[in-house]
Design an enzyme around this catalytic site. Structure first.
Site, PDB file in Angstrom:
ATOM      1  N   LYS A  71       0.805  -1.289   0.052  1.00 16.18           N
ATOM      2  CA  LYS A  71       0.183   0.043   0.160  1.00 16.18           C
ATOM      3  C   LYS A  71       0.997   1.295   0.065  1.00 16.18           C
ATOM      4  CE  LYS A  71      -3.397   2.038   2.985  1.00 16.18           C
ATOM      5  NZ  LYS A  71      -4.204   2.003   4.183  1.00 16.18           N
ATOM      6  N   SER A 148      -8.755   2.560   4.667  1.00 13.55           N
ATOM      7  CA  SER A 148      -8.013   2.814   3.478  1.00 13.55           C
ATOM      8  C   SER A 148      -6.995   2.209   2.562  1.00 13.55           C
ATOM      9  CB  SER A 148      -6.997   4.086   4.207  1.00 13.55           C
ATOM     10  OG  SER A 148      -6.113   3.453   4.920  1.00 13.55           O
ATOM     11  N   SER A 172      -8.786   0.625   8.750  1.00 12.71           N
ATOM     12  CA  SER A 172      -8.459   0.613   7.502  1.00 12.71           C
ATOM     13  C   SER A 172      -7.753  -0.750   6.724  1.00 12.71           C
ATOM     14  CB  SER A 172      -7.245   1.620   7.032  1.00 12.71           C
ATOM     15  OG  SER A 172      -7.802   2.865   7.219  1.00 12.71           O
TER      16      SER A 172
END
Length: 477
Positions: A71, A148, A172
């Protein structure tokens, strides 16, 4: 290796094939690139890559040659530009060194082939940054994959990858796991090193790990990357035995508290999410556990006020640090409206406000820890809803101030942030589904540092209520 064969295999199975010589890691990497290229036009999970060749990694690690992505937030690899989902960093800033977790990913043998999308600086429960565009849920392209860690989740759910990095400051990892039908573990605070750039990201709320499709991949990867590094603030006791051993061991009889009211003070809960939790509760009773309605005492208003302070101070500090380092200024052309609003509030906070928030967090931690003296696990929905429509959580909405944005996010996710504050391990499992076929995530929370119990019960539920045969409409192969 055929794409359809690749898409059927989890990381543990792929590693075994590579280790036995039945397939070459270069062939697996080529197949993974093809898989990502096949789904990327629909889900938009990548912001960099797929790379022509994987980043360097150990050839003898437990996941040697298994395709992987990181990520584009917090964790980073030496020489690879990072953007953090924001126009503020333009085309990206190359990082001088690996984070300590990235080094462990390399030692585990994971073959990193790209970077995945995040909302701007991670403060959203979906993944639709202005800088990189909207990531879509492979179960329904009109829906969000959550956030996220939504870019990672979309690619793993679409079976372009077996496992991907994620991080979790308020849900997230678990929110996108729920929305995309995956296993999402947030380990205990201190279980995975956040260094060297951070000691306690987001006042200790931010935790690093991954999203997987199977519990055994989750356990095996935790075995590969857990543990403190020199200079870390926490030194947790290691597991009595490898986490992977818990997968087949079966759980001991447990006392499980079932709770379906949000810990955050915002939002109602979709009846389908409640029904999924109650169904799992009955299944756990059938497995010999005691399941009763109970919950720790949490002052929701004080909790939300303190959590807002943590997030806004973190965003203000991060933005101001980046601007100072790069000699740039932030404005409407480089930051989304709610990011600016949160940073503006963060700059007004005093040291006393931070200490006041920590006093609230201390009260919450001790209340939850006392509760776990009686209850082994807490069972809740992961989200208030199965998922959200694309565009529903619009971080560039100039009508929202910082508190309005916070309330909007957590009206969809009122169950996850508590475990970030307490530091307890929590996992989302894809144990329910809607009439549309969307997955519904169910969350289990264990006492601090007790990932072993969490993994054992997750594996029991994976056997009792299997999800391996569920595939979204958008899938590689």
């Amino acid at each position: 290796m055929e794409l359809t064969e690749y898409a059927d295999l989890d990381a543990t199975a792929l590693a075994a094939l590579i280790r036995s010589g039945q397939v070459h890691p270069d062939e697996v990497a080529r197949t993974a690139v093809a898989a990502m290229e096949a789904v990327q036009p629909k889900v938009n999970g990548l912001v960099d890559g797929p790379f022509e060749r994987p980043l360097g990694h150990a050839a003898d690690g437990p996941f040697a040659g298994v395709p992987f992505v990181i990520k584009d937030l917090i964790a980073h690899a030496a020489g690879v530009p990072t953007r953090s989902g924001t126009r503020l960093l333009g085309a990206g800033v190359p990082m001088p060194e690996d984070t300590l977790l990235m080094a462990r990913f390399r030692r585990a043998g994971l073959a990193t082939l790209g970077l995945t999308a995040t909302p701007e600086l991670g403060f959203n429960a979906n993944t639709e940054a202005v800088a990189t565009g909207s990531v879509r849920n492979p179960w329904d392209l009109d829906r969000s994959p959550g956030g996220s860690s939504g870019g990672s989740a979309a690619l793993v759910a679409a079976r372009a990858l077996p496992v991907a990095h994620g991080n979790d400051g308020g849900g997230s990892i678990r929110i996108p796991a729920a929305a995309c039908g995956l296993v999402g573990l947030k380990p205990s605070q201190g279980r995975v090193s956040p260094g060297p750039d951070y000691a306690d990201p987001l006042l200790g709320l931010g935790i690093e790990f991954a999203l997987t499709r199977t519990v055994r991949d989750c356990a095996g990867l935790l075995d590969a990357v857990h543990g403190s590094e020199p200079g870390d603030r926490y030194l947790l006791p290691g597991p009595v035995r490898p986490y992977a051993d818990e997968v087949g061991a079966g759980s001991r009889p447990l006392r499980i508290a079932l709770h379906t009211e949000p810990f955050s003070g915002n939002g109602s809960v979709d009846p389908r999410c409640v029904a999924a939790v109650e169904s799992v509760g009955r299944a756990l009773e059938g497995l010999g556990h005691v399941v009763e309605r109970a919950a720790p005492s949490v002052d929701a208003a004080a909790f939300d006020d303190a959590n807002l302070v943590a997030w806004c101070s973190f965003l203000a500090d991060g933005i101001d640090t980046m601007c100072a380092a790069l000699g740039i200024e932030a404005g409407p052309d480089s930051l989304e409206a709610t990011t600016r609003a949160c940073a503006e509030l963060g700059r007004t906070l005093r040291a006393a406000d931070i200490y006041a928030a920590e006093r609230v967090f201390n009260t919450v931690r001790r209340s939850v820890a006392s509760f776990h003296q009686t209850w082994d696990l807490v069972l809740t929905p992961t989200m208030n809803v199965p998922n959200t429509a694309a565009g529903y959580l619009n971080a560039d909405d100039a009508s929202l101030d910082a508190r309005g944005w916070y309330d909007h996010i957590f009206s969809t996710a009122g169950f996850t942030a508590l475990s970030n504050v307490t530091g307890n391990p929590a996992i989302s499992l894809p144990l329910g589904s809607t009439e549309e076929g969307w997955p519904i995530g169910v969350q289990l929370v264990a006492p601090y540092a007790d990932e072993a119990t969490l993994i054992a019960i997750a594996a029991d539920l994976e056997r009792a209520l299997p999800w391996a045969d569920r595939r979204p409409p958008v899938v590689a192969g």
